[in-house]
Motif scaffolding. Structure first.
Motif, PDB file in Angstrom:
ATOM      1  N   VAL A 199      64.473  38.241  57.560  1.00 27.08           N
ATOM      2  CA  VAL A 199      63.789  37.555  58.670  1.00 27.08           C
ATOM      3  C   VAL A 199      64.231  38.120  60.014  1.00 27.08           C
ATOM      4  O   VAL A 199      63.423  38.278  60.946  1.00 27.08           O
ATOM      5  CB  VAL A 199      64.052  36.041  58.611  1.00 27.08           C
ATOM      6  CG1 VAL A 199      63.507  35.347  59.858  1.00 27.08           C
ATOM      7  CG2 VAL A 199      63.426  35.431  57.364  1.00 27.08           C
ATOM      8  N   GLU A 207      63.401  31.483  60.952  1.00 31.21           N
ATOM      9  CA  GLU A 207      62.556  31.993  62.048  1.00 31.21           C
ATOM     10  C   GLU A 207      62.592  31.053  63.249  1.00 31.21           C
ATOM     11  O   GLU A 207      62.732  31.491  64.399  1.00 31.21           O
ATOM     12  CB  GLU A 207      61.114  32.145  61.564  1.00 31.21           C
ATOM     13  CG  GLU A 207      60.883  33.288  60.593  1.00 31.21           C
ATOM     14  CD  GLU A 207      59.465  33.272  60.039  1.00 31.21           C
ATOM     15  OE1 GLU A 207      58.687  32.384  60.447  1.00 31.21           O
ATOM     16  OE2 GLU A 207      59.151  34.125  59.200  1.00 31.21           O
ATOM     17  N   LEU A 208      62.458  29.756  62.994  1.00 30.70           N
ATOM     18  CA  LEU A 208      62.462  28.776  64.077  1.00 30.70           C
ATOM     19  C   LEU A 208      63.805  28.769  64.807  1.00 30.70           C
ATOM     20  O   LEU A 208      63.852  28.703  66.046  1.00 30.70           O
ATOM     21  CB  LEU A 208      62.161  27.379  63.525  1.00 30.70           C
ATOM     22  CG  LEU A 208      60.738  27.148  62.988  1.00 30.70           C
ATOM     23  CD1 LEU A 208      60.666  25.815  62.255  1.00 30.70           C
ATOM     24  CD2 LEU A 208      59.726  27.188  64.129  1.00 30.70           C
ATOM     25  N   TYR A 242      62.796  27.854  53.685  1.00 29.47           N
ATOM     26  CA  TYR A 242      64.021  28.422  54.247  1.00 29.47           C
ATOM     27  C   TYR A 242      63.713  29.518  55.263  1.00 29.47           C
ATOM     28  O   TYR A 242      64.254  29.520  56.376  1.00 29.47           O
ATOM     29  CB  TYR A 242      64.902  28.970  53.127  1.00 29.47           C
ATOM     30  CG  TYR A 242      66.091  29.756  53.623  1.00 29.47           C
ATOM     31  CD1 TYR A 242      67.224  29.110  54.109  1.00 29.47           C
ATOM     32  CD2 TYR A 242      66.085  31.150  53.625  1.00 29.47           C
ATOM     33  CE1 TYR A 242      68.307  29.826  54.580  1.00 29.47           C
ATOM     34  CE2 TYR A 242      67.167  31.877  54.090  1.00 29.47           C
ATOM     35  CZ  TYR A 242      68.279  31.210  54.572  1.00 29.47           C
ATOM     36  OH  TYR A 242      69.353  31.926  55.039  1.00 29.47           O
ATOM     37  N   ASP A 243      62.850  30.469  54.898  1.00 26.08           N
ATOM     38  CA  ASP A 243      62.571  31.592  55.795  1.00 26.08           C
ATOM     39  C   ASP A 243      61.999  31.101  57.129  1.00 26.08           C
ATOM     40  O   ASP A 243      62.348  31.619  58.193  1.00 26.08           O
ATOM     41  CB  ASP A 243      61.588  32.573  55.149  1.00 26.08           C
ATOM     42  CG  ASP A 243      62.221  33.367  54.009  1.00 26.08           C
ATOM     43  OD1 ASP A 243      63.384  33.077  53.664  1.00 26.08           O
ATOM     44  OD2 ASP A 243      61.559  34.264  53.461  1.00 26.08           O
ATOM     45  N   HIS A 244      61.122  30.104  57.068  1.00 24.71           N
ATOM     46  CA  HIS A 244      60.531  29.591  58.305  1.00 24.71           C
ATOM     47  C   HIS A 244      61.574  28.856  59.138  1.00 24.71           C
ATOM     48  O   HIS A 244      61.563  28.940  60.374  1.00 24.71           O
ATOM     49  CB  HIS A 244      59.357  28.673  57.987  1.00 24.71           C
ATOM     50  CG  HIS A 244      58.595  28.224  59.192  1.00 24.71           C
ATOM     51  ND1 HIS A 244      58.202  29.083  60.205  1.00 24.71           N
ATOM     52  CD2 HIS A 244      58.164  26.984  59.577  1.00 24.71           C
ATOM     53  CE1 HIS A 244      57.561  28.409  61.139  1.00 24.71           C
ATOM     54  NE2 HIS A 244      57.525  27.137  60.787  1.00 24.71           N
ATOM     55  N   ALA A 245      62.492  28.148  58.480  1.00 24.76           N
ATOM     56  CA  ALA A 245      63.569  27.466  59.206  1.00 24.76           C
ATOM     57  C   ALA A 245      64.427  28.481  59.950  1.00 24.76           C
ATOM     58  O   ALA A 245      64.841  28.250  61.096  1.00 24.76           O
ATOM     59  CB  ALA A 245      64.421  26.651  58.241  1.00 24.76           C
ATOM     60  N   ARG A 286      64.162  31.896  66.914  1.00 30.57           N
ATOM     61  CA  ARG A 286      63.287  31.833  68.079  1.00 30.57           C
ATOM     62  C   ARG A 286      63.910  30.994  69.176  1.00 30.57           C
ATOM     63  O   ARG A 286      63.880  31.343  70.357  1.00 30.57           O
ATOM     64  CB  ARG A 286      61.922  31.265  67.684  1.00 30.57           C
ATOM     65  CG  ARG A 286      60.905  31.281  68.834  1.00 30.57           C
ATOM     66  CD  ARG A 286      59.634  30.550  68.431  1.00 30.57           C
ATOM     67  NE  ARG A 286      59.112  31.048  67.165  1.00 30.57           N
ATOM     68  CZ  ARG A 286      58.231  30.393  66.415  1.00 30.57           C
ATOM     69  NH1 ARG A 286      57.808  29.192  66.792  1.00 30.57           N
ATOM     70  NH2 ARG A 286      57.787  30.914  65.288  1.00 30.57           N
ATOM     71  N   THR A 323      59.845  22.286  55.267  1.00 27.49           N
ATOM     72  CA  THR A 323      59.984  23.605  55.886  1.00 27.49           C
ATOM     73  C   THR A 323      60.679  24.591  54.943  1.00 27.49           C
ATOM     74  O   THR A 323      61.826  24.371  54.557  1.00 27.49           O
ATOM     75  CB  THR A 323      60.811  23.506  57.181  1.00 27.49           C
ATOM     76  OG1 THR A 323      60.273  22.459  58.002  1.00 27.49           O
ATOM     77  CG2 THR A 323      60.788  24.821  57.941  1.00 27.49           C
ATOM     78  N   SER A 326      51.731  19.885  55.233  1.00 22.40           N
ATOM     79  CA  SER A 326      52.011  21.299  54.971  1.00 22.40           C
ATOM     80  C   SER A 326      53.269  21.496  54.141  1.00 22.40           C
ATOM     81  O   SER A 326      53.662  22.633  53.852  1.00 22.40           O
ATOM     82  CB  SER A 326      52.150  22.053  56.292  1.00 22.40           C
ATOM     83  OG  SER A 326      53.186  21.486  57.088  1.00 22.40           O
TER      84      SER A 326
END
Length: 504
Positions: free
Chosen positions: A225, A296-297, A291-294, A300, A289, A286
């Motif tokens: 990521v 990313e967030l 893991y990868d998106h967590a 960010r 969350t 949806s």
């Protein structure tokens, strides 16, 4: 509802309070040091009760008239933490029962189905606290989470620094253990919703994200990521949890006192045994969350400088915790001081911008090598070191961490007082003040040290020869930075970055 939040100055509590306010609840926060909540963005919307969770009188006053109590405190890394946490939980449970509180919500740790004696001391204590609250007359919800993924969490910072700084690593065998991490946004969603659960719900719930991974998987997926090459991870069986924690202490910003219980908790596999919480708090449309998106967030928010709270909000174990007046001579004994002043050909507001932006990426304006070496020495003995940095390059609050300092007082435009949390034989402060002067502004810098025993006196005398270089350099460079800005030239920090204007 009327809600009491304990632990509002911590990582989770500091994020939960504004979300409760958004739901229209009346929030009261119990804090040992109310000044730590003075500058947070939501300070005007809360009621503050001063006291400690082990003080029955303070807790009784805090829970008076309250519908829901959020219990978000623990004594992680403190000597005798299990006894402290036990007494605190019993005190809060009894006071809540006496006051007619309708619900207690506790965020604990996820642990495997093994005999309590086999759990790490940290997990064993978290389980005991949860049981004490569940056994009370007040209906209680215990949310049990493993690794929380979010910008600023101790677990995430440990993972982030290990992965980013070590392209190849020899690791303990526990990196192959399965873990079910959860995004901090999902933890907060569950916490907020628990205030509205039916009154007959009195139980623990396992909470986790949709992914079950090994710690090695978590590092590899973090690397992907973050755009890093695949890491080389070689598990071996000779690294004990304490030795692993010392390595974490050296490589990451997380000090040894916090790293040890975190690492010990990873020795066990921690995977949710049920997802019953969904009967009361349905998953988002949806889904939870990934893991990868967590990750990313979290990255960010770090890039954008939008980290709400960090693990460093909580005091470092072993650090002095009781603030003293700016002039501690009333307490008796010896108070060593180093006082320096310099006039700057700049307005007080410009000079204040430099002062309030000190530390973290902005640096300390003198002899970076000396600061770095001192930070490393502090890390080696389990102290905070320099790597906690600043939560935000522009904004600063009373009570938050600033490298190895704790912000003790701010008078905007005039005073910044820092209390040292490095390991020293005594207590130390650094006080930076700005005042008008006919030539522009006057900068005054005062270091105060209260020695403890003979070692404290020897320490001060030992570092005395370096004061001219370190403290003298700070005075010269801070005032010069302000003069550059006043002349219309960019304010550049010692690290070569443009100085960010504080928001205060």
């Amino acid at each position: 509802m009327r809600i009491l939040v304990t632990g509002a100055t911590g990582y989770i509590g500091g994020r939960l309070v504004p979300r409760l306010l958004e739901q229209g609840h009346h929030v009261r926060c119990l804090a040992r040091t109310p000044a730590k909540l003075r500058d947070v963005p939501w300070a005007s919307g809360i009621e503050i009760a001063e006291g400690d969770v082990t003080d029955p009188d303070a807790v009784r006053a805090a829970v008076d008239g309250v519908d829901v109590v959020y219990y978000l405190v623990h004594s992680l890394g403190t000597r005798g933490f299990d006894d402290l946490d036990r007494r605190a939980a019993e005190t809060v449970a009894q006071a809540a029962a006496d006051a007619g509180v309708r619900r207690i919500v506790y965020l604990g740790g996820l642990y495997p189905a093994v005999p309590r004696a086999e759990l790490s001391p940290h997990l064993r204590s978290r389980a005991e606290v949860g049981q004490i609250l569940l056994d009370s007359p007040v209906p209680t919800v215990v949310l049990q989470a493993a690794v929380i993924i979010g910008s600023g969490s101790a677990s995430f910072e440990m993972l982030r620094y290990l992965t980013e700084r070590l392209p190849a690593m020899v690791t303990p065998r526990w990196v192959r253990n399965r873990i079910q991490p959860i995004a901090v946004r999902d933890v907060l969603r569950y916490l907020v919703a628990c205030a509205d659960l039916p009154g007959d719900v009195n139980r623990a719930f396992d909470i986790g994200g949709p992914d079950v991974l090994t710690y090695a998987d978590m590092m590899q997926r973090y690397a992907r990521v973050a755009g890093l090459p695949r890491r080389v991870i070689v598990p071996v069986g000779v690294l004990s949890p304490k030795l692993s924690a010392q390595w974490v202490n050296v490589v990451t910003p997380v000090p040894r006192g916090i790293a040890i219980p975190l690492v010990q908790s990873l020795v066990h596999e921690v995977v949710c045994a049920e997802h019953d919480i969904a009967e009361y708090v349905p998953d988002p449309p949806s889904g939870l969350t990934p893991y990868d998106h967590a990750v990313e967030l979290a990255l960010r928010r770090i890039r954008e400088g939008a980290v709400e709270t960090t693990w460093a909000w909580a005091s470092t174990p072993g650090a002095p915790s009781d603030p003293l007046p700016s002039d501690p001579q009333w307490s008796g004994g010896t108070a060593y001081t180093d006082v320096r002043e310099r006039v700057a050909a700049a307005s007080p507001s410009t000079l204040w911008q430099v002062v309030a932006g000190i530390g973290g990426e902005n640096g300390w304006y003198s002899f970076p090598l000396a600061w770095s070496v001192r930070g490393w020495l502090d890390r080696l003995v389990g102290g905070a070191g320099l790597r906690r940095g600043r939560r935000d390059r522009a904004a600063i609050y009373v009570g938050e961490a600033l490298d190895w300092w704790r912000v003790e007082e701010i008078e905007p435009g005039h005073l910044l007082r820092l209390r040292a949390e490095m390991r020293v034989p005594g207590r130390a402060w650094l006080e930076l003040t700005v005042a008008p002067d006919p030539a522009g502004s006057r900068y005054r810098q005062r270091a105060v040290f209260l020695p403890r025993g003979l070692a404290g006196h020897a320490y001060w005398l030992g570092i005395l020869p370096f004061h001219g270089v370190v403290f003298g350099g700070m005075v010269r460079n801070i005032t010069r930075a302000a003069e550059r800005a006043e002349a219309g030239r960019p304010m550049v920090t010692p690290t070569g970055l443009p100085l960010q204007t504080p928001l205060r």
